[in-house]
Design an enzyme around this catalytic site. Structure first.
Site, PDB file in Angstrom:
ATOM      1  CB  VAL A   1      -0.949   0.012   1.217  1.00 31.51           C
ATOM      2  CG1 VAL A   1      -1.749   1.316   1.260  1.00 31.51           C
ATOM      3  CG2 VAL A   1      -1.899  -1.181   1.177  1.00 31.51           C
ATOM      4  CB  CYS A   2       3.944   2.106   1.893  1.00 30.81           C
ATOM      5  SG  CYS A   2       3.424   1.609   3.557  1.00 30.81           S
ATOM      6  N   PRO A   3       3.847   2.236  -1.270  1.00 33.77           N
ATOM      7  CG  PRO A   3       4.448   0.470  -2.661  1.00 33.77           C
ATOM      8  CD  PRO A   3       4.133   0.793  -1.238  1.00 33.77           C
ATOM      9  CB  THR A   4      -0.258   2.668  -4.111  1.00 31.34           C
ATOM     10  OG1 THR A   4      -0.830   2.563  -2.798  1.00 31.34           O
ATOM     11  CG2 THR A   4       0.104   1.282  -4.613  1.00 31.34           C
TER      12      THR A   4
ATOM     13  CG  LEU B   1       5.068   6.935   0.270  1.00 37.73           C
ATOM     14  CD1 LEU B   1       6.148   5.917   0.621  1.00 37.73           C
ATOM     15  CD2 LEU B   1       5.376   8.282   0.915  1.00 37.73           C
TER      16      LEU B   1
END
Length: 237
Positions: free
Chosen positions: A97-100, A102
Site C-alpha cells: 500500500v505504501c508505495p501507491t 507515496l
C-alpha cells in the site's frame, strides 16, 4: 536529535512478517472482561500533556533524511519557516500500500508546493532502506520530498504513531501550519491508502481560514463563498 514530546518506555522492534493467523488466534483467546490496563505502565509511558492535539503545538524534531538527490541531509525545523508541512507516516518500505500512496503524493508534490506546503515522509526504516527503495522502485523514484528515517522511533513516539508490537509506524498524516500548530490528523487503517487530493483539500481550507479569521469551511466549501458562524445564522443552516 531532539523532540519536545516523547513517550518513554521499553519498546520492542523486530522485522517479522505480519502473521494473520497469529492475530486471529490472539483475539479469539482475548478476554475483554478480565482485561485491565496496568496503571504503572500508563504512568510511566503516557502523559496526557504529551498527546498530539489538534490546534496545539506539534512536537519539534530534527533528524536525517534521504533527499531528492539521494543524498543524506539533516532536516531542520527552520527549513520550513512560513510553510505548511505534511508529515506523512507510513508502516514500511518495500511493502504494497505504501508505495501507491507515496507515488500519488509525489505526483501531487508540485501542486502542494504551489500552496506553500512541503512534505516529509517518515517510517522506522533506516536511511539505507529508503535509498535502496528509491533506487529500485519506479514509484518511489518519483519522490522529490525528504524521506526521513526514524529507526530510533523517537519522532514516531512523539507523534504517537509507533506500534510496539511490530516496530512499525501507523498510517497517519499530520498537517502543521507555518507557526508549527498541528491543524489536522488523518488516521487510516494499515490496509487502506490515503488520498493526496484529500490532503490538498484540507490544506486549501486551512489556508483560507488562516487568511480569513473567523471564517469556517463547511461541507462542499469553495473559495467563492465564506461562512462566518455569527448568531444571526442560528437555525438558518
Amino acid at each position: 536529535m531532539s523532540v519536545n514530546n516523547q513517550c518513554c518506555g521499553e519498546w520492542i522492534h523486530h522485522d517479522d512478517e505480519l502473521n494473520l493467523d497469529q492475530i486471529e488466534d490472539f483475539w479469539d483467546d482475548f478476554d475483554f472482561d478480565d482485561w485491565e490496563m496496568d496503571d504503572e505502565y500508563m504512568d510511566d509511558n503516557y502523559d496526557d500533556d504529551d498527546v498530539c492535539e489538534v490546534d496545539e503545538m506539534a512536537p519539534f524534531f530534527m533528524w536525517e533524511a534521504v533527499m531528492w538527490n539521494n543524498q543524506f541531509a539533516n532536516i531542520m525545523i527552520d527549513d520550513y519557516d512560513w510553510k505548511w508541512l505534511v508529515l506523512f507516516f507510513y508502516p514500511a518500505d518495500f511493502t504494497f500500500v505504501c508505495p501507491t500512496e507515496l507515488e500519488e503524493l509525489a505526483d501531487k508534490y508540485s501542486e502542494l508546493q504551489e500552496l506553500w506546503a512541503e512534505v516529509i515522509s517518515v517510517s522506522t526504516d533506516t536511511h539505507f532502506s529508503h535509498l535502496a527503495w528509491k533506487n529500485s522502485s519506479p514509484a518511489i523514484k518519483k519522490i522529490k520530498f525528504p524521506m526521513l528515517w526514524d529507526s530510533s522511533w523517537e519522532i514516531s513516539k512523539a507523534y504517537w504513531v509507533y506500534q510496539e508490537h511490530n516496530g512499525l509506524d501507523k498510517r497517519w498524516t499530520f498537517i502543521i501550519d507555518p507557526e508549527w500548530i498541528l491543524r489536522s490528523i488523518e488516521i487510516s487503517s494499515e490496509w487502506m491508502w490515503r488520498s493526496a487530493d484529500e490532503t490538498i483539500r484540507k490544506i486549501k481550507a486551512l489556508k483560507h481560514m488562516a487568511e480569513n479569521p473567523w471564517t469556517v469551511c463547511p461541507n462542499n466549501w469553495a473559495k467563492k463563498w465564506d461562512l462566518k458562524p455569527w448568531e444571526d445564522l442560528v437555525w438558518k443552516i
